[in-house]
Design an enzyme around this catalytic site. Structure first.
Site, PDB file in Angstrom:
ATOM      1  N   LYS A   1       0.879  -1.178   0.000  1.00 45.36           N
ATOM      2  CA  LYS A   1       0.000   0.000   0.000  1.00 45.36           C
ATOM      3  C   LYS A   1       0.911   1.220   0.000  1.00 45.36           C
ATOM      4  CE  LYS A   1      -4.102   1.936   0.407  1.00 45.36           C
ATOM      5  NZ  LYS A   1      -5.171   1.880  -0.615  1.00 45.36           N
TER       6      LYS A   1
ATOM      7  N   ASP B   1      -6.935 -15.906   2.847  1.00 45.51           N
ATOM      8  CA  ASP B   1      -8.308 -16.396   3.078  1.00 45.51           C
ATOM      9  C   ASP B   1      -9.160 -16.129   1.838  1.00 45.51           C
ATOM     10  OD1 ASP B   1      -7.729 -17.039   5.805  1.00 45.51           O
ATOM     11  OD2 ASP B   1      -9.768 -16.475   6.402  1.00 45.51           O
TER      12      ASP B   1
HETATM   13 MN    MN Z   1      -5.651 -15.989   8.881  1.00 46.16          MN
END
Ligand code: MN
Ligand code: NAD
Ligand code: IPM
Length: 362
Positions: free
Chosen positions: A191, A251
């Site tokens: 970022k 994830d």
């Molecule tokens: Mn995690």
């Protein structure tokens, strides 16, 4: 050759998925004569219940003594009100730091058999093979100062997002060396348009890339990367990123493969010692129901064989057995989508049995 494995089952569904992983390793022992010796140790909430500490010294020494660590998951809602230092999650951070496991490899691979399990269109995810490399011992997870304090009469919570040059350098080397064995593409995610820590990250990764002229380096802001991962995941080969961005993006990437229950991980240092765990958590909502998917944990055992024990053959035995069981239509509930008239629903132990039997019969 005897391999010593520290078994850290942890909390929630941790013990159940580790049981299936060990079952699969037993099948390899039986078929090929390898010898695995296990030493169990407590970590997380169960360790806190036992001795008031989520990461007892004895657990650290058992882990240090072993050739590799095989871990389930830690955490449960009942520990959520404990002070930060006593939480189960702190133990996970502690053991990663104690073993200097700075490189976390999270392969997001889509099996053709599970194209229907992904929430994305099959043509978007078919063939996805991303190596997500997450820096694991730095960043806002470990930065000082941190805490909750009263400032100007008001409570404030703060953490420090900080990266040291050497931390960035060593994870960048892991990424470029990994890419050299793959499609020779690294996308570094940061970022840098906002964060100073990311600006240094980008500069250092770019400098390290000069030592790898065959690897194509690109940079992407993390918000765009989150979008690109679901827009066109096949553009990625190796992704390298910091601790917090890697936690979140991995994830997200798991859903390309159909379920969080499919993604394995290897946490490595600069020697062969490693820790192997599924990327998912302790899923307290599913504990004791024999329905969770053990494949992420079973595939983590394959990574252990490959990275810590240098045994590619045994690793691919596991991977092929997983593929073949999926091909035969066996599914745990989290991946049972598409034409379910052609699939057979199995539980956690059933899936472990099938994969072990497949190894024995391959
Ligand atoms: Mn995690
Ligand atoms: P989680 O990963 O445990 O679960 C997220 C969702 O995915 C839940 O709906 C869960 O039921 C499902 N899920 C997870 N693993 C699955 C599997 N193998 N098969 C099928 N479904 C599965 O994350 P959470 O619910 O945010 O956190 C629960 C606890 O786990 C918390 O205490 C958290 O801190 C901890 N946690 C631990 C680890 C770890 O030990 N590595 C990782 C993440 C979260
Ligand atoms: C993971 C987990 C851990 C992390 C937590 C439980 C400390 O989410 O391994 O992905 O954030 O690293």
């Amino acid at each position: 050759m005897m391999y010593k494995i520290a078994l850290l089952e942890g909390d929630g569904i941790g013990p159940a998925v580790i049981d299936e992983g060990v079952k699969v390793l037993n099948a390899l022992e039986k078929k090929f004569g390898y010898k695995f010796e296990y030493e169990r140790a407590l970590i997380g909430g169960c360790a806190y219940d036992d001795c008031g500490k989520p990461l007892p010294e004895s657990t650290i020494s058992i882990a240090k003594d072993a050739d590799a660590v095989y871990l389930g998951a830690v955490g449960d809602w009942k520990y959520d009100t404990l002070p930060a230092e006593l939480r189960p999650e702190k133990a996970l951070l502690g053991i990663r730091k104690a073993l200097n496991l700075f490189a976390n490899l999270r392969p997001a691979i889509v099996f053709d058999e599970l194209l229907d399990a992904s929430t994305l269109k099959p043509e978007v995810v078919k063939g996805v093979d991303i190596m997500m490399i997450r820096e694991l011992t730095g960043d806002v997870y470990f930065g000082q100062p941190r805490g909750i304090e009263t400032i100007n009469g008001e409570r404030a919570g703060f953490n420090n997002m900080i990266y040291f040059e050497k931390e960035i350098e060593r994870i960048a080397h892991v990424a470029f060396q990994t890419a050299m064995k793959r499609k020779k593409k690294v996308c570094s995610v940061d970022k840098a348009n906002v964060l100073d820590s990311s600006r240094l990250w980008r500069e250092v990764v770019t400098n390290v890339s000069n030592q790898y002229p065959d690897v194509e380096l690109s940079h992407m802001y993390v918000d765009n990367a989150a979008m690109q991962l679901i827009r066109n995941p096949k553009q990625f080969d190796v992704i390298v990123t910091g601790n917090i961005f890697g936690d979140i993006l991995s994830d997200e990437a798991s859903m390309l493969s159909g379920s969080l229950g499919m993604l394995a991980s290897a946490s490595l240092s600069n020697n062969t010692k490693g820790m192997y765990e599924p990327i998912h958590g302790s899923a307290p909502d599913l504990k004791g129901k024999n329905i969770v998917n053990p494949i992420a944990t079973i595939l983590s055992a394959a990574l252990m064989l490959r990275y810590s024990f240098g045994n590619d053959f045994a690793a691919s035995q596991i991977e092929n057995a997983v593929k073949s069981v999926l091909k035969k239509g066996y599914r745990t509930p989290d991946i049972n989508y598409g034409d379910t008239s052609k699939t057979s629903l199995v539980g956690t132990t059933g899936m472990g049995d099938l994969i072990s039997n497949e190894i024995l019969s391959l």
